[in-house]
Design an enzyme around this catalytic site. Structure first.
Site, short mmCIF file in Angstrom:
data_model
loop_
_atom_site.label_atom_id
_atom_site.label_comp_id
_atom_site.label_asym_id
_atom_site.label_seq_id
_atom_site.Cartn_x
_atom_site.Cartn_y
_atom_site.Cartn_z
N TYR A 53 12.94 2.94 -2.31
CA TYR A 53 13.49 3.95 -1.35
C TYR A 53 14.01 4.61 -2.36
O TYR A 53 14.92 5.03 -3.26
CB TYR A 53 14.53 3.79 -0.47
CG TYR A 53 14.86 2.54 0.64
CD1 TYR A 53 13.90 1.82 0.93
CD2 TYR A 53 15.85 2.34 0.96
CE1 TYR A 53 13.47 0.83 1.87
CE2 TYR A 53 15.54 1.08 2.11
CZ TYR A 53 14.61 1.21 2.89
OH TYR A 53 14.57 -0.56 3.48
N HIS A 128 11.10 -8.51 0.02
CA HIS A 128 11.12 -7.34 0.26
C HIS A 128 10.09 -7.60 1.11
O HIS A 128 10.15 -6.77 2.45
CB HIS A 128 10.64 -5.96 -0.28
CG HIS A 128 11.11 -4.54 0.00
ND1 HIS A 128 11.47 -3.05 0.14
CD2 HIS A 128 11.36 -4.55 2.17
CE1 HIS A 128 11.64 -2.41 0.54
NE2 HIS A 128 11.42 -2.82 1.90
N SER A 208 14.91 0.11 11.10
CA SER A 208 14.55 0.44 12.25
C SER A 208 14.76 0.76 13.84
O SER A 208 14.38 0.22 14.34
CB SER A 208 13.28 0.77 11.91
OG SER A 208 12.89 2.25 12.73
N PRO A 209 16.20 -0.40 14.04
CA PRO A 209 16.52 -0.35 15.63
C PRO A 209 16.22 0.89 16.14
O PRO A 209 16.35 0.13 17.39
CB PRO A 209 17.54 -1.05 14.91
CG PRO A 209 18.54 -0.19 13.87
CD PRO A 209 17.05 -0.55 13.33
N LEU A 210 16.51 1.90 15.73
CA LEU A 210 16.26 3.15 17.43
C LEU A 210 14.91 3.19 16.23
O LEU A 210 14.66 5.18 16.83
CB LEU A 210 17.48 4.27 16.80
CG LEU A 210 19.26 3.81 16.14
CD1 LEU A 210 19.23 4.76 16.14
CD2 LEU A 210 19.54 3.05 17.71
N GLY A 211 14.21 2.99 16.54
CA GLY A 211 12.42 3.61 16.36
C GLY A 211 12.03 3.65 17.05
O GLY A 211 11.64 4.62 17.64
N GLY A 212 13.00 3.68 19.02
CA GLY A 212 12.12 3.82 20.24
C GLY A 212 12.11 4.96 20.14
O GLY A 212 12.55 5.66 21.65
N ALA A 216 15.03 13.72 18.38
CA ALA A 216 16.11 14.86 19.31
C ALA A 216 17.16 13.75 20.31
O ALA A 216 18.44 14.15 21.16
CB ALA A 216 14.93 15.48 20.14
#
Length: 286
Positions: A53, A128, A208-212, A216
């Site tokens: 990262y 990884h 990336s659990p909030l990838g959807g 905004a």
């Protein structure tokens, strides 16, 4: 915050993913430190990072160094914070991501992570990403050796298939404590891996659990159900998304990435959201 287990370690049910604070579009150090402090203030005790990262070839471990700095400057007790890092991915500095799962590289990567984190042993070390050029057993077997040497306390794998989870389990036994795969409303192809982890009692860490969700904070039309359920509870769609994941298994511990204090403070409250069976079924169908 409600607690969940990674091996023999109890952590908050929602963790913090450090990647957004160190790659493209990363904020300044001060805001990143405030974000990590906000996570700790909210009861987050799992912070996920990786030596890859970073942005430039001479910037390796940027996120690990940042996390160590933030932990050192926080006013509370950090003895219960589990820092999980990873090795086996590389960023040459041209924007690309490459892999090296060789035992020699993983050993060198662990030594670098130990120095940057300022610890004698890494709380959770994860392979990884599989390297097609290296037998998976060789990469995972190196984690077993590092466990025996005391350089890492617990071992996990990331971006793994069902077959690779089973193979790692055969090699490490109960010393395999976590699997970190991509999982979100928009990316559900790891359902089988999640179910296997539940069956084996292994922590499943969705990255990336909030990838959807867009920047905004709005869900696309396909995921309107998440926004509607969120409105019914008077909370954000992001919080409902994480609550939906948590309800899938007591072994799920989402690690939403954040680069703003407000984002992780909101996510950390997801375990408080109680979704009904009807709501969960609706979100499963979305």
């Amino acid at each position: 915050m409600k607690q969940r287990a990674i091996g023999n370690t109890q952590v908050g049910a929602v963790g913090l993913g450090g990647m957004p604070m160190s790659i493209e579009g990363r904020p300044d150090t001060a805001r990143s430190v405030r974000t990590i402090h906000a996570a700790l203030d909210a009861g987050v005790t799992l912070i996920d990072t990786a030596d890859a990262y970073h942005l430039h070839a001479d910037d390796v471990g940027h996120n690990e160094t940042l996390i160590a700095q933030a932990l050192a400057s926080w006013g509370g007790d950090t003895s219960g914070v589990l820092v999980a890092t990873k090795g086996g991915h590389l960023r040459p500095g041209d924007g690309s991501w490459t892999v090296d799962g060789s035992p020699a590289h993983l050993r060198a990567a662990v030594e670098g992570s130990l120095k940057r984190l300022g610890v004698d042993a890494i709380g959770l070390y994860q392979f990884h990403r599989p390297d097609p050029a290296v037998p998976y057993a060789d990469s995972v077997g190196t984690l077993g050796e590092l466990l025996a040497e005391g350089k890492i306390r617990q071992a996990g794998i990331s971006n793994a298939s069902v077959g690779q989870i089973r193979q790692a389990r055969e090699i490490l036994g109960d010393r395999l404590v976590s699997v970190q795969n991509q999982f979100s409303p928009a990316f559900r192809s790891s359902e089988d891996e999640l179910r296997l982890c539940d069956e084996l009692g292994i922590a499943f860490l969705p990255w990336s659990p909030l990838g959807g969700i867009t920047r905004a904070g709005e869900l696309g039309r396909r995921f309107a159900a998440f926004a509607e359920v969120a409105a019914a509870h008077g909370v954000s769609p992001q919080r409902v998304t994480l609550a939906w994941m948590l309800a899938k298994s007591p072994h799920v511990i989402p690690i939403p990435g954040a680069s703003r204090p407000e984002s992780i403070t909101d996510s950390a409250r997801a375990p408080e959201v109680e979704l009904t069976g009807e709501e969960l079924a609706r979100l499963d169908r979305a």
